[in-house]
Design an enzyme around this catalytic site. Structure first.
Site, short mmCIF file in Angstrom:
data_model
loop_
_atom_site.label_atom_id
_atom_site.label_comp_id
_atom_site.label_asym_id
_atom_site.label_seq_id
_atom_site.Cartn_x
_atom_site.Cartn_y
_atom_site.Cartn_z
N ARG A 23 26.16 -0.65 10.17
CA ARG A 23 26.63 0.41 9.48
C ARG A 23 27.67 -0.44 8.72
NH1 ARG A 23 29.98 1.90 14.51
NH2 ARG A 23 29.11 3.16 15.26
N ARG A 30 37.59 -2.95 13.85
CA ARG A 30 36.91 -2.14 12.85
C ARG A 30 37.20 -1.52 11.06
NH1 ARG A 30 32.96 -0.15 16.82
NH2 ARG A 30 32.42 -1.66 18.44
N LYS A 76 36.33 -3.37 21.14
CA LYS A 76 36.86 -3.14 19.82
C LYS A 76 38.32 -2.67 19.16
CE LYS A 76 33.56 0.80 21.21
NZ LYS A 76 32.93 1.50 21.06
N LYS A 96 40.11 -0.66 16.92
CA LYS A 96 41.05 0.28 15.67
C LYS A 96 41.73 0.67 15.37
CE LYS A 96 36.41 2.83 16.99
NZ LYS A 96 35.35 4.08 17.87
N CYS A 149 28.36 14.13 17.12
CA CYS A 149 27.99 12.20 16.59
C CYS A 149 26.15 12.58 16.37
CB CYS A 149 28.77 11.94 17.54
SG CYS A 149 27.72 12.42 19.16
N CYS A 158 20.93 7.20 19.59
CA CYS A 158 22.18 6.78 20.61
C CYS A 158 21.36 6.49 21.67
CB CYS A 158 23.17 7.44 20.39
SG CYS A 158 24.45 6.63 21.25
N CYS A 207 27.68 12.47 24.77
CA CYS A 207 28.09 12.08 25.70
C CYS A 207 29.31 12.01 25.47
CB CYS A 207 27.56 10.25 25.81
SG CYS A 207 28.75 9.31 25.25
N CYS A 249 32.54 10.19 20.24
CA CYS A 249 33.05 9.82 18.76
C CYS A 249 33.11 10.69 17.89
CB CYS A 249 31.65 8.69 18.61
SG CYS A 249 30.95 7.25 19.38
FE1 SRM Z 1 31.57 5.57 18.61
C1 SRM Z 1 29.60 3.87 20.96
C2 SRM Z 1 28.69 6.31 16.84
C3 SRM Z 1 33.20 6.63 16.09
C4 SRM Z 1 33.97 5.73 20.99
N1 SRM Z 1 29.35 5.00 18.77
C5 SRM Z 1 28.73 4.40 19.59
C6 SRM Z 1 27.13 3.91 19.15
C7 SRM Z 1 27.22 2.31 18.61
C8 SRM Z 1 25.98 3.45 20.97
C9 SRM Z 1 25.79 1.90 21.48
O1 SRM Z 1 27.24 1.91 21.33
O2 SRM Z 1 24.86 2.30 21.84
C10 SRM Z 1 26.51 4.75 18.38
C11 SRM Z 1 26.00 4.45 17.57
C12 SRM Z 1 24.65 5.94 17.43
C13 SRM Z 1 24.01 6.20 15.99
O3 SRM Z 1 22.39 6.29 16.78
O4 SRM Z 1 24.22 5.51 15.35
C14 SRM Z 1 28.61 5.34 17.88
N2 SRM Z 1 30.54 6.16 16.40
C15 SRM Z 1 29.58 6.48 16.23
C16 SRM Z 1 29.68 7.30 14.95
C17 SRM Z 1 28.57 6.79 14.04
C18 SRM Z 1 29.69 8.42 15.25
C19 SRM Z 1 29.90 9.08 14.23
O5 SRM Z 1 29.13 10.70 14.29
O6 SRM Z 1 30.42 9.72 12.73
C20 SRM Z 1 31.46 6.19 14.84
C21 SRM Z 1 31.03 5.05 13.62
C22 SRM Z 1 32.36 4.85 13.76
C23 SRM Z 1 32.52 3.53 12.52
O7 SRM Z 1 32.39 4.06 11.23
O8 SRM Z 1 32.96 3.02 13.07
C24 SRM Z 1 31.91 6.06 16.09
N3 SRM Z 1 32.95 6.09 18.58
C25 SRM Z 1 33.41 6.21 17.51
C26 SRM Z 1 34.76 6.97 17.38
C27 SRM Z 1 35.98 7.99 17.15
C28 SRM Z 1 36.86 6.62 16.22
O9 SRM Z 1 36.47 5.71 16.30
O10 SRM Z 1 37.66 6.95 15.48
C29 SRM Z 1 35.23 6.84 19.33
C30 SRM Z 1 36.48 7.42 20.09
C31 SRM Z 1 37.11 6.76 19.22
C32 SRM Z 1 37.91 5.22 20.42
O11 SRM Z 1 37.15 4.23 20.15
O12 SRM Z 1 38.37 5.77 21.42
C33 SRM Z 1 33.79 5.94 19.67
N4 SRM Z 1 31.35 4.72 20.66
C34 SRM Z 1 33.08 5.11 21.59
C35 SRM Z 1 32.48 4.49 22.12
C36 SRM Z 1 33.53 3.83 23.68
C37 SRM Z 1 34.72 3.67 23.51
C38 SRM Z 1 35.47 3.24 24.50
O13 SRM Z 1 37.06 2.71 24.79
O14 SRM Z 1 35.25 3.99 25.68
C39 SRM Z 1 31.37 3.80 22.95
C40 SRM Z 1 30.60 3.10 23.30
C41 SRM Z 1 30.46 1.80 23.25
O15 SRM Z 1 31.53 0.93 22.69
O16 SRM Z 1 30.58 0.81 24.91
C42 SRM Z 1 30.59 4.20 21.59
FE1 SF4 Z 2 26.02 7.88 21.68
FE2 SF4 Z 2 27.76 9.05 23.13
FE3 SF4 Z 2 28.96 8.02 20.40
FE4 SF4 Z 2 27.19 10.70 21.06
S1 SF4 Z 2 29.91 10.10 21.64
S2 SF4 Z 2 26.62 8.63 19.60
S3 SF4 Z 2 25.96 10.26 22.44
S4 SF4 Z 2 27.68 6.89 21.98
#
Ligand code: SRM
Ligand code: SF4
Length: 581
Positions: A79, A148, A213, A215, A434, A440, A479, A483
């Site tokens: 990333r 981030r 993290k 944000k 996502c 993922c 899930c 994201c």
């Molecule tokens: Fe996310 C984890 C993809 C924005 C909440 N996110 C992941 C992981 C890294 C899976 C993992 O931990 O193994 C995903 C990688 C999938 C892949 O194959 O690429 C992933 N998140 C993404 C992206 C690529 C989604 C997208 O469609 O673009 C976004 C990358 C953003 C970036 O450039 O940094 C992405 N993730 C978000 C957002 C939206 C935002 O930040 O505005 C959220 C919700 C906001 C928040 O954080 O509350 C988000 N991602 C999560 C979470 C749950 C965090 C939590 O507090 O519960 C996880 C799981 C974790 O961290 O354990 C996660």
């Molecule tokens: Fe993976 Fe869940 Fe984030 Fe989709 S919402 S990229 S399935 S961690």
């Protein structure tokens, strides 16, 4: 396999231990990287790798073969953190080459204005990260328990308000960047630094970094296109015409939930107070410091700022904040009702140039049989040499254009099979998904691969009901982690288990409220049918210009504006004769 969530007897989670013992993010990463006999990294190194901007993944499609587990096919997601999503034409072309040379031939624009590569093999991790650095970008702190990628409104306008928003995002990014030299040593052949003898490598983060993290974002009170209320901390510029008066500071937003865990929740941030522009970056750093010192380090599911607020309240947070700063935290300034723009299509900038926003389905820039988007974007950047900005909706803006450039861009898009924005109905234009399967590791259902079909079915239904002009955001995730920010959308489909989804309804383009869980455990094939009663009623009773989320809120009665939705909320579709299965 541990998810790193369990606490040790000393109530320190496994991830906290791995960080503490890592020698400021070094671990044994360099050794494992150099050893060609090792196909992947062990638990602790995989934790550390995230801080360097990479996730170890395996191909979920090949995990099971005729029901039998096969050896995992490891690869890496990388990333790139791009504050405010801003990149030059030269950088874009370098990123495009990296996609071809090292990754799966695609670039994935993220919901936080970054870029992801998928499918990088271990033997090429180092060259890929070095190439990203050669393009004057970085992967450090794109992932991991640090601040981030800092988001900011992508509109390339030059009035003082937009300039202040961009400047704050850049300054926040620099203020909280990790200082460990481990990144340079491992990926850029920097000289190894001996730790000890009183050397403090991370004056802000310390040896254990943040609890999880963190944000951050900068928005305008006139445009919340970056979903400010979903962030751990947000600065919202309070505008006064083209100028700003300062920033309202919002804390404690976050969307990640876990199914069947009632104590996890999606929450909108609350306003902490108002600060002068000159104090804004220090305000963000102070919020991060409170989180660093008080956040939960035993249970990662409760380790976000929103849980500190849930436990202690905004008053407690305000007191901790005031204890640490020498500048005043004022009463919040009144702001207009939030709205959100996607900045797509052609717009005049305020310096005589134009900018052009292109819709990218789920942010995936790829060459497919029908649409050769990657070739088209590359051709545009080569021909026009624009600056490029990634939006918070996974789309691209080309900026600094003449009218002739716009004509060139439209011709190139057409020649490569891409839709012009005005050919897309809102349902499609405001959609996000996502990545989910197959990359993922946390996905329980399809998302990016499913959304084109889901949108096709919904578009047919919308056209049949004559509501294709309805403004709405549709978001899909594999899930409940959130994201693609599903819980602030008008309608969202959230993976429940293979082929089953939750449906959320009632968010808004303005991004300031959490949707309701409307139906649970809906099979993929029944998503449209299960929405039919609500859509029919919407078609019959909506007011002019009313969005589906606003309509749903109107018919289901008043509620708290910034309510929380928990992992076990009972779904009841209000007044529609539907109930949760
Ligand atoms: Fe996310 C984890 C993809 C924005 C909440 N996110 C992941 C992981 C890294 C899976 C993992 O931990 O193994 C995903 C990688 C999938 C892949 O194959 O690429 C992933 N998140 C993404 C992206 C690529 C989604 C997208 O469609 O673009 C976004 C990358 C953003 C970036 O450039 O940094 C992405 N993730 C978000 C957002 C939206 C935002 O930040 O505005 C959220 C919700 C906001 C928040 O954080 O509350 C988000 N991602 C999560 C979470 C749950 C965090 C939590 O507090 O519960 C996880 C799981 C974790 O961290 O354990 C996660
Ligand atoms: Fe993976 Fe869940 Fe984030 Fe989709 S919402 S990229 S399935 S961690």
């Amino acid at each position: 396999m541990t998810d790193g969530n369990e606490a040790t007897p000393s109530t320190e989670s496994a991830v906290e231990r791995a960080k503490r013992e890592s020698n400021q993010l070094r671990g044994t990463l360099a050794d494992t990287l150099a050893d060609p006999t090792q196909s992947h990294f062990g638990h602790d190194d995989a934790v550390l790798l995230k801080f360097h901007g990479s996730y170890q993944q395996d191909d979920r499609d090949t995990r099971q073969h005729r029901g039998e587990p096969t050896e995992k096919q490891y690869s890496f997601m990388i990333r790139v953190a791009l504050p405010g999503g801003i990149i030059s034409a030269e950088q874009y072309l370098a990123f495009d080459r990296i996609a071809e040379e090292y990754a799966n031939g695609t670039l994935r624009l993220t919901t936080r204005q970054g870029i992801q590569y998928h499918g990088v093999i271990k033997g090429e991790l180092k060259d890929t990260i070095a190439s990203i650095n050669a393009a004057l970008a970085t992967t450090i702190s794109a992932c991991g328990d640090v601040q981030r990628n800092v988001m900011a409104c992508p509109a390339p306008l030059n009035d003082p308000a937009h300039r202040a928003v961009r400047a704050a995002a850049m300054a926040m990014s620099a203020a909280l960047r990790p200082h460990s030299r481990a990144y340079h040593e491992i990926w850029l052949d920097g000289e190894r630094m001996e730790i000890g003898a009183g050397l403090v490598e991370e004056p802000f983060y310390g040896v254990q970094y943040l609890p999880r993290k963190f944000k951050s974002v900068v928005a305008l009170d006139t445009d919340n296109c970056v979903d400010a209320y979903s962030h751990d901390v947000a600065l919202i510029a309070v505008t006064d015409g083209p100028e700003i008066r300062g920033f309202n500071v919002v804390v404690g937003g976050g969307l990640g939930m876990t199914h069947n865990k009632a104590d996890t929740m999606a929450a909108m941030g609350e306003i902490l107070g108002f600060v002068a522009e000159v104090d804004a970056v220090e305000a963000v750093k102070t919020v991060a410091a409170i989180y660093r010192d008080h956040g939960n380090r035993a249970d990662r599911r409760h380790a976000r700022v929103k849980y500190l607020l849930a436990e202690h309240g905004i008053g407690w947070f305000r007191e901790r904040f005031r204890e640490r700063v020498a500048f005043p935290l004022h009463t919040p300034e009144v702001m207009p009702a939030p709205s959100g723009h996607d900045h797509l299509g052609v717009h005049d900038a305020d310096d005589g140039t134009q900018f052009y926003g292109v819709f990218i389905q789920s942010g995936r820039i790829a060459d497919l049989e029908s649409v050769r988007l990657r070739t088209a974007v590359r051709a545009i950047v080569e021909a026009v040499k624009p600056n490029v900005v990634i939006t918070a909706q996974q789309n691209l803006l080309f900026t600094g254009l003449t009218p002739a450039d716009v004509t060139t861009i439209e011709a190139i898009l057409r020649d490569h099979g891409a839709n012009a924005v005005d050919e897309l109905i809102p349902l499609r234009r405001f959609s996000m998904a996502c990545p989910a399967l197959p990359t993922c590791g946390l996905a329980v259902a399809e998302s990016e691969r499913a959304i084109p079909g889901v949108l096709d079915e919904f578009e047919a239904e919308f056209r049949r009901l004559g509501i294709e002009d309805a403004p709405l955001t549709v978001r899909m995730t594999g899930c409940p982690n959130g994201c693609a920010r599903p819980y602030t959308a008008d309608v969202a489909f959230v993976g429940r288990s293979a082929n089953l989804y939750q449906i959320y309804v009632g968010g808004a383009i303005a991004g300031d409220r959490v949707a309701d869980l409307y139906l649970d455990k809906v099979p993929r094939a029944s998503l449209v049918a299960s929405m039919h009663p609500l859509l029919t009623r919407f078609a019959a009773e909506r007011s002019t210009g009313e969005s589906l989320g606003d309509f749903y809120q109107r018919i289901s009665g008043p509620r708290e504006p910034r309510r929380k939705v928990t992992g076990r909320e009972i779904a009841t579709a209000v007044g529609l004769g539907l109930s949760a299965s």
